[in-house]
Enzyme design. Structure first.
Site, short mmCIF file in Angstrom:
data_model
loop_
_atom_site.label_atom_id
_atom_site.label_comp_id
_atom_site.label_asym_id
_atom_site.label_seq_id
_atom_site.Cartn_x
_atom_site.Cartn_y
_atom_site.Cartn_z
N ARG A 102 70.05 56.16 -102.56
CA ARG A 102 71.51 55.97 -102.63
C ARG A 102 72.08 57.25 -103.22
O ARG A 102 71.77 57.62 -104.35
CB ARG A 102 71.86 54.77 -103.50
CG ARG A 102 73.35 54.73 -103.83
CD ARG A 102 73.78 53.43 -104.43
NE ARG A 102 73.86 52.39 -103.41
CZ ARG A 102 74.51 51.24 -103.55
NH1 ARG A 102 75.13 50.96 -104.68
NH2 ARG A 102 74.54 50.35 -102.58
N HIS A 129 76.40 52.85 -94.73
CA HIS A 129 75.70 51.83 -95.53
C HIS A 129 74.99 50.88 -94.56
O HIS A 129 75.35 49.71 -94.45
CB HIS A 129 76.71 51.10 -96.42
CG HIS A 129 76.08 50.34 -97.56
ND1 HIS A 129 74.72 50.33 -97.80
CD2 HIS A 129 76.64 49.55 -98.54
CE1 HIS A 129 74.47 49.59 -98.86
NE2 HIS A 129 75.61 49.11 -99.33
N GLN A 132 73.61 47.31 -95.69
CA GLN A 132 74.64 46.30 -95.87
C GLN A 132 75.05 45.71 -94.51
O GLN A 132 75.19 44.49 -94.37
CB GLN A 132 75.87 46.93 -96.55
CG GLN A 132 77.03 45.98 -96.73
CD GLN A 132 76.73 44.87 -97.73
OE1 GLN A 132 76.33 45.13 -98.84
NE2 GLN A 132 76.95 43.62 -97.33
N ASP A 220 86.80 46.19 -98.01
CA ASP A 220 86.02 46.88 -99.02
C ASP A 220 87.01 47.54 -99.99
O ASP A 220 88.20 47.65 -99.69
CB ASP A 220 85.11 47.93 -98.33
CG ASP A 220 84.18 48.63 -99.29
OD1 ASP A 220 83.95 48.14 -100.41
OD2 ASP A 220 83.67 49.73 -98.92
N CYS A 260 81.41 43.40 -98.78
CA CYS A 260 80.11 43.90 -99.23
C CYS A 260 79.91 43.72 -100.72
O CYS A 260 78.77 43.65 -101.19
CB CYS A 260 79.95 45.37 -98.83
SG CYS A 260 81.30 46.42 -99.43
N ARG A 288 71.15 40.45 -97.93
CA ARG A 288 70.67 41.81 -98.19
C ARG A 288 69.15 41.77 -98.39
O ARG A 288 68.41 42.63 -97.91
CB ARG A 288 71.32 42.38 -99.47
CG ARG A 288 72.81 42.63 -99.37
CD ARG A 288 73.14 43.76 -98.42
NE ARG A 288 72.45 45.00 -98.78
CZ ARG A 288 72.87 45.89 -99.68
NH1 ARG A 288 73.99 45.68 -100.32
NH2 ARG A 288 72.19 46.99 -99.91
N1 NVA Z 1 82.57 51.73 -100.17
C1 NVA Z 1 81.89 51.26 -101.36
C2 NVA Z 1 80.79 50.33 -100.98
C3 NVA Z 1 80.05 49.73 -102.15
C4 NVA Z 1 78.93 48.86 -101.72
C5 NVA Z 1 81.37 52.46 -102.14
O1 NVA Z 1 80.84 53.39 -101.51
O2 NVA Z 1 81.50 52.48 -103.35
N1 CP Z 2 77.10 45.98 -101.56
C1 CP Z 2 76.35 46.80 -102.31
O1 CP Z 2 75.69 47.73 -101.84
O2 CP Z 2 76.32 46.47 -103.64
P1 CP Z 2 75.74 47.33 -104.83
O3 CP Z 2 76.58 48.56 -104.96
O4 CP Z 2 75.82 46.43 -106.02
O5 CP Z 2 74.31 47.68 -104.51
#
Ligand code: NVA
Ligand code: CP
Length: 302
Positions: A102, A129, A132, A220, A260, A288
């Site tokens: 990540r 992502h 997800q 989101d 998400c 997930r």
């Molecule tokens: N768009 C959000 C998704 C979190 C799962 C982010 O990147 O923070």
């Molecule tokens: N939806 C998602 O990826 O959640 P986290 O940021 O908690 O991993």
């Protein structure tokens, strides 16, 4: 399939193959007939951003498959002090059977795959992502039976989620509409690709128009991880880009709502809509686990 870097790399058949295996693994877990499909395998999990769902579901998933997961924070790794990806990828490939990352730039995940010699899984970048969206597709199929004839509508920022949902929805045969403010559209190359789907794809600034007759509504956060300092600006830009009772009234009769998570109640979604659709939203979060176990089995099983 050697890696999961973005959904665009997968064929429709590969996506459906992961979803089918995820359904099977969910069934096996529920009925206590789960096997150690990844016995003795080791997954490294590099996190350069926060996580609740991704970290726990990958770690638990690996445990349930008989393998082992190592949580690697960039605060502790030498990569956080400037050791290049080329070297980190080659070193970690000597110890591990798979790597989940990540991070910010999509190019970093791509470089891990390029320089390393083990499967790499994108667990969120600024661009995509995919893990997800596999869970999202699994949830939609659970509730709706199939993707045929469905319309998905995304409300909000043209971010990593919008990019990946657009690909996931169109590849599985759904229609996809997105309502986003000007200047916050999804990735340009993906938009060009999506335009090739003709009437199955729609982009507008009008939330209600995008939501018209939708079977799945998705939203989101307005400010993603790494955009914290843009918060005030984005709160203004995204005002009205919210899933609320009025928007729900434009959608189809049995429309489901997905998110998400984490959610910001009162911003991209109202408390009442979130709570009315809590069942599918938390099924989505559970999925997930199953979807990622399927991905790991596809990539890491001998
Ligand atoms: N768009 C959000 C998704 C979190 C799962 C982010 O990147 O923070
Ligand atoms: N939806 C998602 O990826 O959640 P986290 O940021 O908690 O991993």
């Amino acid at each position: 399939m050697k890696h999961l870097l973005k959904l665009g790399d997968l064929s429709r058949e590969e996506i459906l193959g992961i979803l089918n295996l995820a359904d099977q693994l969910k069934y096996e877990r529920k009925n206590n007939i789960h096997k150690d499909y990844l016995k003795g395998k080791k997954l490294g999990m590099i996190f350069q951003k926060s996580s609740t769902r991704t970290r726990v579901s990958f770690e638990v998933g690996m445990y349930e498959l008989g393998g082992y997961a190592l949580f690697l924070s960039d605060r502790d790794l030498q990569i956080g002090r400037g050791e290049p990806v080329q070297d980190t990828a080659r070193v970690l490939s000597r110890y591990l059977d798979g790597l989940m990352i990540r991070t910010f730039a999509q190019s970093e995940v791509e470089d891990f795959a390029k320089y390393g010699s083990i499967p790499v899984i994108n667990a969120l970048t600024d661009y995509a992502h995919p893990c997800q969206v596999l869970a999202d597709l699994m949830t939609i199929r659970e509730y709706k039976g199939s993707f045929k004839g469905l319309k998905m509508c995304f409300v909000g920022d043209g971010n990593n989620m919008a990019n990946s949902l657009m690909v996931g929805a169109l590849k599985t045969g759904m229609k996809f509409s997105i309502a986003c403010p000007e200047g916050y559209e999804p990735d340009g190359a993906l938009l060009e690709w999506a335009k090739g789907f003709g009437d199955d794809f729609e982009m507008t600034t009008d939330v209600k128009k995008a939501a018209e007759g939708a079977d799945v509504l998705y939203t989101d956060v307005w400010a993603s991880m790494g955009q914290e300092e843009e918060r005030a600006l984005r709160e203004k830009a995204f005002k009205g880009y919210q899933i609320n009772a009025e928007v729900m009234a434009c959608a189809g009769k049995d429309a489901m709502v997905l998110h998400c998570l984490p959610a910001h109640r009162g911003e991209e979604i109202t408390e009442d809509v979130l709570e009315a659709h809590a069942r599918e939203i938390f099924d989505e979060a559970e999925n997930r686990l199953h979807a990622q176990k399927a991905v790991m089995c596809k990539l890491m099983r001998d």
